[in-house]
Design a protein around this motif. Structure first.
Motif, short mmCIF file in Angstrom:
data_model
loop_
_atom_site.label_atom_id
_atom_site.label_comp_id
_atom_site.label_asym_id
_atom_site.label_seq_id
_atom_site.Cartn_x
_atom_site.Cartn_y
_atom_site.Cartn_z
N TYR A 1 0.84 -1.19 0.00
CA TYR A 1 0.00 0.00 0.00
C TYR A 1 0.87 1.24 0.00
CZ TYR A 1 1.06 0.78 4.97
OH TYR A 1 1.71 1.01 6.15
N THR A 2 0.27 2.33 -0.37
CA THR A 2 0.85 3.64 -0.15
C THR A 2 -0.30 4.60 0.13
OG1 THR A 2 2.50 5.25 -0.91
CG2 THR A 2 0.90 4.47 -2.55
N SER A 3 0.03 5.84 0.45
CA SER A 3 -1.01 6.81 0.78
C SER A 3 -0.54 8.21 0.40
CB SER A 3 -1.31 6.75 2.29
OG SER A 3 -2.23 7.76 2.67
N VAL A 4 -1.50 9.03 0.00
CA VAL A 4 -1.23 10.42 -0.35
C VAL A 4 -2.12 11.30 0.53
CG1 VAL A 4 -1.31 12.16 -2.18
CG2 VAL A 4 -0.63 9.80 -2.72
N VAL A 5 -1.53 12.33 1.12
CA VAL A 5 -2.25 13.21 2.04
C VAL A 5 -2.82 14.40 1.30
CG1 VAL A 5 -2.08 14.62 4.13
CG2 VAL A 5 -0.77 12.49 3.94
N ASP A 6 -4.10 14.68 1.55
CA ASP A 6 -4.77 15.89 1.05
C ASP A 6 -4.64 16.02 -0.46
OD1 ASP A 6 -6.29 18.19 1.34
OD2 ASP A 6 -4.56 19.48 1.69
N MET A 7 -4.98 14.95 -1.17
CA MET A 7 -4.92 14.97 -2.63
C MET A 7 -6.03 15.86 -3.20
SD MET A 7 -5.23 11.79 -5.31
CE MET A 7 -3.73 10.99 -4.76
N LYS A 8 -5.66 16.71 -4.14
CA LYS A 8 -6.64 17.60 -4.77
C LYS A 8 -7.19 16.94 -6.04
CE LYS A 8 -5.69 21.04 -1.92
NZ LYS A 8 -4.61 20.44 -1.12
N PRO A 9 -8.45 17.18 -6.37
CA PRO A 9 -9.03 16.61 -7.59
C PRO A 9 -8.22 16.99 -8.83
CG PRO A 9 -10.75 17.57 -6.22
CD PRO A 9 -9.45 17.97 -5.61
N GLY A 10 -7.87 15.99 -9.63
CA GLY A 10 -7.12 16.24 -10.86
C GLY A 10 -5.66 16.54 -10.67
N GLU A 11 -5.16 16.43 -9.45
CA GLU A 11 -3.77 16.76 -9.17
C GLU A 11 -2.83 15.75 -9.84
OE1 GLU A 11 -1.86 18.54 -5.20
OE2 GLU A 11 -2.47 16.45 -4.99
N SER A 12 -1.77 16.23 -10.47
CA SER A 12 -0.84 15.34 -11.15
C SER A 12 0.03 14.62 -10.12
CB SER A 12 0.05 16.12 -12.12
OG SER A 12 0.85 17.06 -11.43
N ILE A 13 0.55 13.46 -10.51
CA ILE A 13 1.28 12.61 -9.57
C ILE A 13 2.53 13.29 -9.03
CG2 ILE A 13 2.60 11.44 -11.38
CD1 ILE A 13 2.29 8.85 -9.70
N ASP A 14 3.12 14.19 -9.79
CA ASP A 14 4.32 14.86 -9.29
C ASP A 14 4.02 15.87 -8.18
OD1 ASP A 14 3.04 16.46 -11.19
OD2 ASP A 14 4.88 17.50 -11.74
N MET A 15 2.73 16.10 -7.92
CA MET A 15 2.33 16.99 -6.84
C MET A 15 1.84 16.21 -5.61
SD MET A 15 2.93 20.02 -7.93
CE MET A 15 2.00 21.06 -6.80
N TRP A 16 1.82 14.91 -5.69
CA TRP A 16 1.34 14.10 -4.57
C TRP A 16 2.27 14.21 -3.38
CZ3 TRP A 16 -0.34 8.69 -6.95
CH2 TRP A 16 -1.42 8.90 -7.81
N HIS A 17 1.68 14.24 -2.18
CA HIS A 17 2.45 14.26 -0.95
C HIS A 17 2.25 12.91 -0.25
CE1 HIS A 17 3.29 18.54 -1.35
NE2 HIS A 17 2.01 18.73 -1.61
N TYR A 18 3.23 12.03 -0.42
CA TYR A 18 3.10 10.69 0.14
C TYR A 18 3.21 10.74 1.66
CZ TYR A 18 3.60 8.84 -4.58
OH TYR A 18 3.40 8.55 -5.91
N GLY A 19 2.33 10.01 2.31
CA GLY A 19 2.34 9.94 3.76
C GLY A 19 1.01 9.42 4.26
N VAL A 20 0.97 9.10 5.55
CA VAL A 20 -0.28 8.75 6.22
C VAL A 20 -0.47 9.76 7.34
CG1 VAL A 20 -1.57 7.00 7.49
CG2 VAL A 20 0.06 6.29 5.72
#
Length: 205
Positions: free
Chosen positions: A176-195
């Motif tokens: 598994y992985t997790s992204v915090v506070d993902m915005k709709p349509g946000e590109s993967i290079d803007m993802w903030h990985y974390g729990v």
């Protein structure tokens, strides 16, 4: 009267100093988080291991703390890196991330969780396992290299699901992985990985 005011101010200063744990490496450890017995609150235990601040799960696995927001009672831990050339999370033997339900921490609702290398039994769940699932973007990226072509799903952690666990297991989903506070349509290079975890403040009703 003046002596009383000075005494009270000194007492407040002493209590504040006693409650504030020292930095761990370069990271502040704000109250009520505690790294040792003489600071913070014992139920808000964190661990300073070789200058790295870590959170210990109920199953005994350490997760690095990436950031802390004391004003909002939140902290973000790093999801474990998927083992190279596999699609297995290092905490798979522990069943994934598990929080002690008797402690004041839970998993916040701002996490978009991706389950990877899943068995077909997951298709009966309400999770998004379609070709448009966000986990497909993760699989295609370098971080998910070992998971390409596996069955995967994503979901937003909400109150309808347990707020104390992200489960992985052999025969289910193994990573598994997790992204915090993902915005709709946000590109993967803007993802903030974390729990993101949140805590109930001490003495809160």
């Amino acid at each position: 009267m003046l002596h009383l005011i000075v005494f009270v101010l000194a007492l407040v200063s002493h209590v504040s100093a006693f409650d504030a744990c020292p930095k761990c490496g370069g990271m502040e450890v704000p109250y009520p988080l505690s790294t040792r017995d003489d600071c913070g609150e014992p139920r808000y235990k964190t661990y300073c291991n070789n200058g790295v601040l870590e959170f210990l799960s109920a199953a005994g696995f350490y997760y690095q703390i990436l950031s802390i927001n004391p004003a909002e009672h939140r902290l973000i831990i790093s999801p474990p890196f998927i083992l190279e050339n596999t699609c297995y999370s290092p905490d798979l033997p522990e069943g994934g991330l598990q929080l002690d339900e008797n402690l004041p921490f839970n998993i916040s609702t701002r996490n978009t969780v991706m389950l990877l290398n899943c068995s077909s039994s997951i298709l009966s769940s309400p999770l998004n396992c379609s070709s448009n699932s966000l986990c497909r973007q993760f699989e295609a990226a370098e971080e998910g290299d070992g998971c390409q072509g596996t069955l995967c799903c994503h979901y937003l952690k909400d109150s309808a699901m347990t707020s104390h666990r992200i489960r992985v297991r052999v025969g289910g989903c193994t990573a598994y992985t997790s992204v915090v506070d993902m915005k709709p349509g946000e590109s993967i290079d803007m993802w903030h990985y974390g729990v993101e975890l949140q805590w109930v403040p001490p003495n809160s009703s």
